[in-house]
Design a protein around this motif. Structure first.
Motif, PDB file in Angstrom:
ATOM      1  N   PHE A   1      33.628  45.783  32.724  1.00 53.95           N
ATOM      2  CA  PHE A   1      35.015  45.343  32.571  1.00 53.95           C
ATOM      3  C   PHE A   1      35.886  45.477  33.840  1.00 53.95           C
ATOM      4  CE2 PHE A   1      39.272  47.102  31.682  1.00 53.95           C
ATOM      5  CZ  PHE A   1      39.928  45.902  31.519  1.00 53.95           C
ATOM      6  N   PRO A   2      35.964  46.664  34.495  1.00 55.99           N
ATOM      7  CA  PRO A   2      36.862  46.773  35.653  1.00 55.99           C
ATOM      8  C   PRO A   2      36.505  45.789  36.767  1.00 55.99           C
ATOM      9  CG  PRO A   2      36.095  48.946  35.000  1.00 55.99           C
ATOM     10  CD  PRO A   2      35.291  47.949  34.212  1.00 55.99           C
ATOM     11  N   HIS A   3      35.199  45.596  36.982  1.00 52.87           N
ATOM     12  CA  HIS A   3      34.779  44.728  38.085  1.00 52.87           C
ATOM     13  C   HIS A   3      35.085  43.259  37.781  1.00 52.87           C
ATOM     14  CE1 HIS A   3      33.077  48.520  38.997  1.00 52.87           C
ATOM     15  NE2 HIS A   3      32.285  48.469  37.930  1.00 52.87           N
ATOM     16  N   LEU A   4      34.902  42.870  36.527  1.00 52.06           N
ATOM     17  CA  LEU A   4      35.243  41.498  36.136  1.00 52.06           C
ATOM     18  C   LEU A   4      36.739  41.249  36.282  1.00 52.06           C
ATOM     19  CD1 LEU A   4      33.033  40.881  32.984  1.00 52.06           C
ATOM     20  CD2 LEU A   4      33.090  39.478  35.043  1.00 52.06           C
ATOM     21  N   LEU A   5      37.503  42.230  35.842  1.00 47.45           N
ATOM     22  CA  LEU A   5      38.968  42.093  35.911  1.00 47.45           C
ATOM     23  C   LEU A   5      39.434  41.951  37.356  1.00 47.45           C
ATOM     24  CD1 LEU A   5      41.634  42.401  34.035  1.00 47.45           C
ATOM     25  CD2 LEU A   5      41.772  44.635  35.091  1.00 47.45           C
ATOM     26  N   LEU A   6      38.924  42.813  38.237  1.00 48.02           N
ATOM     27  CA  LEU A   6      39.360  42.786  39.635  1.00 48.02           C
ATOM     28  C   LEU A   6      38.814  41.573  40.389  1.00 48.02           C
ATOM     29  CD1 LEU A   6      38.930  46.595  40.330  1.00 48.02           C
ATOM     30  CD2 LEU A   6      41.089  45.397  40.006  1.00 48.02           C
ATOM     31  N   ASN A   7      37.669  41.061  39.940  1.00 50.42           N
ATOM     32  CA  ASN A   7      37.115  39.876  40.585  1.00 50.42           C
ATOM     33  C   ASN A   7      37.863  38.618  40.206  1.00 50.42           C
ATOM     34  OD1 ASN A   7      35.156  40.862  42.222  1.00 50.42           O
ATOM     35  ND2 ASN A   7      33.551  40.817  40.668  1.00 50.42           N
ATOM     36  N   THR A   8      38.355  38.575  38.970  1.00 49.84           N
ATOM     37  CA  THR A   8      39.046  37.364  38.540  1.00 49.84           C
ATOM     38  C   THR A   8      40.544  37.416  38.840  1.00 49.84           C
ATOM     39  OG1 THR A   8      39.161  38.326  36.333  1.00 49.84           O
ATOM     40  CG2 THR A   8      37.432  36.708  36.703  1.00 49.84           C
ATOM     41  N   ARG A   9      41.077  38.630  39.060  1.00 45.80           N
ATOM     42  CA  ARG A   9      42.500  38.763  39.372  1.00 45.80           C
ATOM     43  C   ARG A   9      42.652  39.530  40.679  1.00 45.80           C
ATOM     44  NH1 ARG A   9      42.156  37.952  34.107  1.00 45.80           N
ATOM     45  NH2 ARG A   9      43.963  37.193  32.935  1.00 45.80           N
ATOM     46  N   LYS A  10      42.588  38.802  41.760  1.00 42.95           N
ATOM     47  CA  LYS A  10      42.565  39.451  43.081  1.00 42.95           C
ATOM     48  C   LYS A  10      43.851  40.221  43.373  1.00 42.95           C
ATOM     49  CE  LYS A  10      38.864  36.935  45.152  1.00 42.95           C
ATOM     50  NZ  LYS A  10      38.458  35.808  44.345  1.00 42.95           N
ATOM     51  N   LYS A  11      44.951  39.787  42.743  1.00 40.87           N
ATOM     52  CA  LYS A  11      46.235  40.455  42.979  1.00 40.87           C
ATOM     53  C   LYS A  11      46.231  41.900  42.479  1.00 40.87           C
ATOM     54  CE  LYS A  11      49.671  36.787  43.093  1.00 40.87           C
ATOM     55  NZ  LYS A  11      50.662  36.082  42.263  1.00 40.87           N
ATOM     56  N   LEU A  12      45.334  42.187  41.555  1.00 42.31           N
ATOM     57  CA  LEU A  12      45.290  43.537  40.987  1.00 42.31           C
ATOM     58  C   LEU A  12      44.520  44.526  41.859  1.00 42.31           C
ATOM     59  CD1 LEU A  12      44.618  42.855  37.195  1.00 42.31           C
ATOM     60  CD2 LEU A  12      46.780  43.338  38.287  1.00 42.31           C
ATOM     61  N   ARG A  13      43.831  43.986  42.871  1.00 45.73           N
ATOM     62  CA  ARG A  13      43.046  44.866  43.743  1.00 45.73           C
ATOM     63  C   ARG A  13      43.955  45.646  44.681  1.00 45.73           C
ATOM     64  NH1 ARG A  13      38.606  40.928  46.283  1.00 45.73           N
ATOM     65  NH2 ARG A  13      37.957  39.942  44.362  1.00 45.73           N
ATOM     66  N   PRO A  14      43.652  46.910  44.932  1.00 46.73           N
ATOM     67  CA  PRO A  14      44.481  47.668  45.883  1.00 46.73           C
ATOM     68  C   PRO A  14      44.355  47.050  47.273  1.00 46.73           C
ATOM     69  CG  PRO A  14      42.914  49.092  44.732  1.00 46.73           C
ATOM     70  CD  PRO A  14      42.551  47.691  44.397  1.00 46.73           C
ATOM     71  N   MET A  15      45.460  47.065  48.028  1.00 51.86           N
ATOM     72  CA  MET A  15      45.499  46.417  49.338  1.00 51.86           C
ATOM     73  C   MET A  15      44.592  47.106  50.353  1.00 51.86           C
ATOM     74  SD  MET A  15      47.575  43.902  48.938  1.00 51.86           S
ATOM     75  CE  MET A  15      48.476  43.406  50.388  1.00 51.86           C
ATOM     76  N   LYS A  16      44.708  48.434  50.424  1.00 47.79           N
ATOM     77  CA  LYS A  16      43.968  49.155  51.464  1.00 47.79           C
ATOM     78  C   LYS A  16      43.100  50.245  50.839  1.00 47.79           C
ATOM     79  CE  LYS A  16      47.765  49.854  53.993  1.00 47.79           C
ATOM     80  NZ  LYS A  16      48.622  50.664  54.840  1.00 47.79           N
ATOM     81  N   PRO A  17      41.963  50.554  51.460  1.00 47.06           N
ATOM     82  CA  PRO A  17      41.201  51.708  50.973  1.00 47.06           C
ATOM     83  C   PRO A  17      41.994  52.983  51.277  1.00 47.06           C
ATOM     84  CG  PRO A  17      40.254  50.893  53.015  1.00 47.06           C
ATOM     85  CD  PRO A  17      41.358  49.942  52.652  1.00 47.06           C
ATOM     86  N   PRO A  18      41.697  54.059  50.592  1.00 50.89           N
ATOM     87  CA  PRO A  18      42.486  55.270  50.860  1.00 50.89           C
ATOM     88  C   PRO A  18      42.170  55.856  52.225  1.00 50.89           C
ATOM     89  CG  PRO A  18      40.688  55.757  49.373  1.00 50.89           C
ATOM     90  CD  PRO A  18      40.654  54.271  49.597  1.00 50.89           C
ATOM     91  N   GLN A  19      43.123  56.591  52.760  1.00 51.13           N
ATOM     92  CA  GLN A  19      42.928  57.322  54.012  1.00 51.13           C
ATOM     93  C   GLN A  19      41.813  58.347  53.742  1.00 51.13           C
ATOM     94  OE1 GLN A  19      46.532  59.474  54.732  1.00 51.13           O
ATOM     95  NE2 GLN A  19      45.476  60.975  56.005  1.00 51.13           N
ATOM     96  N   GLU A  20      40.996  58.582  54.747  1.00 47.56           N
ATOM     97  CA  GLU A  20      39.873  59.492  54.504  1.00 47.56           C
ATOM     98  C   GLU A  20      40.244  60.920  54.890  1.00 47.56           C
ATOM     99  OE1 GLU A  20      35.309  59.883  55.752  1.00 47.56           O
ATOM    100  OE2 GLU A  20      36.182  57.886  56.063  1.00 47.56           O
ATOM    101  N   TYR A  21      39.829  61.847  54.077  1.00 52.23           N
ATOM    102  CA  TYR A  21      40.127  63.243  54.389  1.00 52.23           C
ATOM    103  C   TYR A  21      39.141  63.775  55.419  1.00 52.23           C
ATOM    104  CZ  TYR A  21      40.278  68.290  53.984  1.00 52.23           C
ATOM    105  OH  TYR A  21      40.330  69.616  54.262  1.00 52.23           O
TER     106      TYR A  21
END
Ligand SMILES: [Zn+2]
Length: 232
Positions: free
Chosen positions: A168-188
């Motif tokens: 489900f999450p992958h299908l949702l994010l693949n079909t609705r690109k606007k819902l994807r986070p813009m940047k990966p998180p800063q790395e610790y």
């Protein structure tokens, strides 16, 4: 109370709405009637549920359980089966276009919880199961920013992961690109202390302190000498 009154009161009861409104069931979306009414969408589910017919009637809102005629045990079993059947239909529904739309709304509102990773800045998560077969494992939440899985809040930890499925999450994010986070998180990056560097640093500090003390002592002695000569 007249017969019509009690009828209209009963008509207001909707199993699906009542179930979804319950505390702890906020992750489930309302499956629309049209979807539930199509037998095609329910293929293969009959064999998996004991009281399939009764449960389906409750979900379709075409049957009111006459609680007085049934034993308490049976009422509980039917309730359990209805929830189970709803969960099974739910996993199919949320990957349809309308289902995804309803789940996306919940995601935007942060209903599924926020990522506990500090660098994800409270990124909303999505529900996911590790298996598509029911009764194997409970629900997890997926953060689309750090792409990791976490346990949901305590009150959601008993929900079967199969009611949300593995894709489900992958299908949702693949079909609705606007819902994807813009940047990966800063790395610790942990601060690494090199014992060698640290040792030299410490030795240098001690040496510096000793030198300073030596200089101070010399000055003191000189002062004292000066005083002594003056006195003479
Ligand atoms: Zn995260």
């Amino acid at each position: 109370m007249s017969r019509t009154d009690s009828d209209s009161e009963q008509d207001e009861y909707d199993w699906v709405e009542t179930f979804c409104d319950q505390r702890g069931n906020e992750f489930f979306c309302l499956i629309d009637e049209e979807y539930v009414n199509s037998n095609f969408n329910l293929t293969g589910l009959r064999q998996q549920v004991r009281y399939y017919k009764t449960a389906l009637k409750l979900i379709r809102n075409t049957n009111k359980l006459d609680l007085e005629k049934l034993s308490e045990e049976k009422v509980l079993e039917i309730e359990e089966d209805t929830e189970y059947l709803y969960g099974l239909i739910h996993s199919r529904y949320i990957v349809t276009d309308e289902g995804m739309r309803r789940m996306a709304k919940k995601y935007r509102a942060g209903i599924f919880g926020k990522c506990p990773n500090v660098f994800c800045n409270r990124q909303p998560c999505l529900p996911i199961g590790l298996y598509d077969e029911p009764k194997r494992d409970t629900l997890k939440i997926y953060c689309p920013k750090c792409r990791d899985l976490y346990l949901p809040k305590l009150r959601y930890r008993k929900i079967d992961g199969a009611y949300f499925g593995t894709t489900f999450p992958h299908l949702l994010l693949n079909t609705r690109k606007k819902l994807r986070p813009m940047k990966p998180p800063q790395e610790y990056k942990p601060e690494i202390i090199d014992p060698k560097i640290n040792k030299t640093k410490m030795e240098n500090e001690i040496k510096k302190e000793e030198e300073e003390e030596l200089v101070n002592n010399q000055k003191k002695e000189e002062n004292e000498e000066e005083l002594n000569t003056e006195e003479k």
